[in-house]
Scaffold this motif. Structure first.
Motif, PDB file in Angstrom:
ATOM      1  N   PHE A 275       0.794  -1.223   0.000  1.00 58.44           N
ATOM      2  CA  PHE A 275       0.000   0.000   0.000  1.00 58.44           C
ATOM      3  C   PHE A 275       0.830   1.279   0.000  1.00 58.44           C
ATOM      4  O   PHE A 275       0.276   2.374  -0.093  1.00 58.44           O
ATOM      5  CB  PHE A 275      -0.936   0.001   1.213  1.00 58.44           C
ATOM      6  CG  PHE A 275      -1.740  -1.259   1.328  1.00 58.44           C
ATOM      7  CD1 PHE A 275      -2.780  -1.522   0.450  1.00 58.44           C
ATOM      8  CD2 PHE A 275      -1.454  -2.210   2.299  1.00 58.44           C
ATOM      9  CE1 PHE A 275      -3.515  -2.688   0.537  1.00 58.44           C
ATOM     10  CE2 PHE A 275      -2.181  -3.380   2.404  1.00 58.44           C
ATOM     11  CZ  PHE A 275      -3.212  -3.623   1.519  1.00 58.44           C
ATOM     12  N   GLY A 276       2.158   1.149   0.087  1.00 62.24           N
ATOM     13  CA  GLY A 276       3.015   2.333   0.102  1.00 62.24           C
ATOM     14  C   GLY A 276       3.078   2.970   1.479  1.00 62.24           C
ATOM     15  O   GLY A 276       2.362   2.584   2.408  1.00 62.24           O
ATOM     16  N   HIS A 277       3.936   3.962   1.618  1.00 61.58           N
ATOM     17  CA  HIS A 277       4.032   4.685   2.893  1.00 61.58           C
ATOM     18  C   HIS A 277       4.491   6.105   2.631  1.00 61.58           C
ATOM     19  O   HIS A 277       4.983   6.443   1.546  1.00 61.58           O
ATOM     20  CB  HIS A 277       5.004   3.977   3.856  1.00 61.58           C
ATOM     21  CG  HIS A 277       6.429   3.960   3.388  1.00 61.58           C
ATOM     22  ND1 HIS A 277       7.098   2.796   3.047  1.00 61.58           N
ATOM     23  CD2 HIS A 277       7.351   4.955   3.201  1.00 61.58           C
ATOM     24  CE1 HIS A 277       8.331   3.073   2.685  1.00 61.58           C
ATOM     25  NE2 HIS A 277       8.510   4.375   2.760  1.00 61.58           N
ATOM     26  N   THR A 278       4.318   6.931   3.647  1.00 62.73           N
ATOM     27  CA  THR A 278       4.798   8.302   3.583  1.00 62.73           C
ATOM     28  C   THR A 278       6.127   8.407   4.308  1.00 62.73           C
ATOM     29  O   THR A 278       6.442   7.593   5.189  1.00 62.73           O
ATOM     30  CB  THR A 278       3.778   9.266   4.225  1.00 62.73           C
ATOM     31  OG1 THR A 278       3.573   8.880   5.592  1.00 62.73           O
ATOM     32  CG2 THR A 278       2.460   9.228   3.485  1.00 62.73           C
ATOM     33  N   LYS A 279       6.889   9.389   3.963  1.00 64.16           N
ATOM     34  CA  LYS A 279       8.196   9.613   4.579  1.00 64.16           C
ATOM     35  C   LYS A 279       8.038   9.789   6.084  1.00 64.16           C
ATOM     36  O   LYS A 279       7.184  10.535   6.559  1.00 64.16           O
ATOM     37  CB  LYS A 279       8.840  10.844   3.955  1.00 64.16           C
ATOM     38  CG  LYS A 279      10.214  11.177   4.525  1.00 64.16           C
ATOM     39  CD  LYS A 279      10.788  12.410   3.845  1.00 64.16           C
ATOM     40  CE  LYS A 279      12.139  12.772   4.434  1.00 64.16           C
ATOM     41  NZ  LYS A 279      12.721  13.993   3.780  1.00 64.16           N
ATOM     42  N   GLY A 280       8.836   9.064   6.843  1.00 67.69           N
ATOM     43  CA  GLY A 280       8.823   9.180   8.289  1.00 67.69           C
ATOM     44  C   GLY A 280       7.726   8.414   8.988  1.00 67.69           C
ATOM     45  O   GLY A 280       7.560   8.532  10.203  1.00 67.69           O
TER      46      GLY A 280
END
Length: 564
Positions: A275-280
């Motif tokens: 599903f992906g992720h955001t930085k941090g």
């Protein structure tokens, strides 16, 4: 002349909707007219672009070269009446417009060459103009998805209206019909599709051939999830890729083929990969990651070993399938992705649901189209054509012509189709065996000594192989010979002892071993295996009953314990 006004709301709407494209034939009778009086007549091709509730972004006008002057007039009038419509002309030459085969062939060629993009554009096929033969051919080509759109039919305005109007239009949902004169063309396309899914191998197993025919039909007709079940090495990954290539060739998908073996990911890595992720969002997330579901937008996502996904990933995947939306890890903004899901598993997902390891609602969602691929032992008549296929593949790999002597071929086929050849890795084992023989063959010719050496290697490797971790599945021969349950029998007893068992004992032992692999204790396995009989007893000792059964085969519980 009646020019449709362009409203601001229409332009704003066009920024979010798909492009609407009309494909239609020039009507030499209905579309005719060169003087100013033509604007007082209903001309279907021009009128189609004058409806305020139908925005035609592009019009592909098909015509014969001898009507080029009329086509230029009609295209000019469309531009005047509907400035936002991009109209383009295409010469489709036919000697006799009433010759069914000639018209069908010309339109078929146009459809095959046209760069359809159904993920970005909606197509309407206009069937009001042209000869009746052309209209029938357009209908058939749309029905068979060569024109990946819907039909649109237009009608003139009512006579009692004082002011000339654009008339009316109807968008038609097709009902399936059969036309004997072109049935052979459709059958040829289907045969080509089936052969493509089988990599051109002339397989002889009747059940397998029927299975591939059904998969070909479903793959072309549906965008619903497809579940491929079967033992390790049965060809699920290869078939999934072939399904994508087939759909891509029919312009049914425009995106990529994205695949993942779910057994290779765990924890945050699994959520992030899918599903992906955001930085941090977690330790090590140094930059945004789109994820495989987003990468598969407008394409096909193949999740092999889907039964290995954790509970959180299953819940997220279910929502992504149903709503085409999901939340990347660490994000509060939804991401949308339109993809078709193909899933593979060597587990019985129904049993995984009962054991609490797989979501029942997710299984219900992906179980609409379920196909079980048989193991190599269930398709012994296909071993010979697969041998030829693998020899050709080895020749391409090694860059030399590979052949087998008559005696070598006969000896290998005698072994490969015998009960001694258990093929626990199915086609992976088979491919590896042929590749080794081809690599070791002097001058590219495989002789009897090379075959005997390979047979000895296979038998020894199977005798020493550890128990397979995969589970079997519902749908015919689940625990029988050629399945993952059979692999467990060979691993527990060795190839020779397993081959000496009666088929009845072999099937029964395979089922017991399969349940043991997924159980945490003998008692838990016994509750599954003796569920019916134990309900009739006041006191039970499932563990002792199961231990005595295993002792018949000199099998110790500790040697086969351990859930996948």
């Amino acid at each position: 002349m009646r020019i449709r006004p362009v409203y601001k709301s229409v332009r704003e709407h066009s920024m979010t909707r798909k492009t609407t494209v009309v494909l239609g034939m020039l009507g030499p009778t209905l579309d005719t007219g060169k003087t100013a009086e033509r604007w007082s007549r209903w001309r279907p091709s021009v009128a189609l672009c004058q409806h305020e509730d139908l925005i035609v972004d592009r019009f592909e006008l098909l015509y014969q070269r001898r009507f080029e002057g009329l086509a230029e007039t009609v295209m000019g009038d469309v531009r005047r009446a509907s400035p936002e419509t991009d109209i383009r002309g295409h010469v489709v030459e036919v000697d006799d417009p009433w010759d069914f085969e000639a018209v069908y062939g010309a339109l078929h060629d146009f459809a095959r060459a046209y760069p359809f993009a159904p993920d970005r554009e909606d197509y309407l096929v206009h069937i009001t103009t042209g000869t009746h033969v052309a209209q029938i051919c357009l209908f058939l080509l749309t029905e068979s998805r060569y024109f990946p759109g819907r039909l649109i039919q237009t009608s003139p305005p009512k006579r009692d209206r004082e002011e000339l109007a654009a008339g009316s239009f109807t968008i038609i949902d097709l009902d399936l019909s059969k036309y004997d004169r072109i049935a052979s063309r459709f059958q040829k396309e289907q045969r080509e599709g089936v052969s493509f899914l089988k990599s051109g191998i002339d397989t002889r197993n009747a059940a397998y051939n029927r299975l591939i025919e059904r998969i070909e039909h479903v793959a072309i007709a549906s965008r619903a999830p497809i579940l491929l079940m079967g033992p390790t090495g049965a060809g699920k990954s290869q078939l999934a890729r072939k399904i994508y290539d087939l759909k891509k060739g029919r312009r049914q998908v425009g995106g990529d083929f994205v695949d993942l073996n779910c057994a290779t990911i765990r924890g945050d890595g699994a959520m992030s990969a899918l599903f992906g992720h955001t930085k941090g969002s977690f330790t090590g997330a140094l930059q945004d990651r789109p994820g495989l579901l987003r990468k598969a937008h407008e394409g096909v996502l193949f999740l092999d070993e889907i039964g290995e996904l954790g509970a959180d990933e299953q819940a997220m995947l279910l929502r992504a399938i149903e709503e085409k939306a999901f939340l990347p890890v660490g994000s509060d903004r939804e991401v949308r992705s339109e993809f078709q899901l193909l899933a593979g598993t060597n587990r019985d997902l129904a049993l995984e649901v009962l054991a609490g390891r797989f979501r029942e609602d997710l299984l219900a969602r992906i179980n609409l189209w379920t196909f079980r691929l048989p193991g190599l032992r269930e398709r012994v008549e296909d071993i010979e054509p697969n041998l030829d296929y693998e020899l050709d593949a080895s020749a391409r790999l090694l860059g030399v012509r590979i052949t087998m002597s008559r005696d070598a071929r006969a000896r290998f086929l005698e072994f490969a189709t015998s009960r001694e050849a258990v093929w626990p890795g199915n086609f992976r084992d088979f491919n590896a065996a042929v590749t080794r023989m081809a690599t070791l063959a002097p001058g590219g010719r495989i002789g009897v000594p090379i075959v005997e050496e390979e047979i000895e290697r296979l038998v020894e490797a199977w005798r020493r192989a550890p128990a397979a971790g995969g589970r079997t599945f519902a749908g015919g021969g689940a625990a029988g010979e050629g399945s993952d349950g059979d692999d467990l029998v060979v691993a527990a007893l060795g190839a020779r002892r397993a081959a000496a068992l009666d088929p009845f004992d072999r099937v029964q032992l395979a089922e017991v071993l399969r349940v043991l692999k997924g159980a945490r204790s003998l008692s838990e396995a016994g509750r599954v295996l003796f569920a019916a009989s134990r309900a009739k007893k006041k006191s039970v000792n499932d563990a002792d009953r199961l231990r005595k059964y295993l002792a018949r085969f000199d099998i110790d519980w500790s040697e086969v314990a351990g859930a996948g």
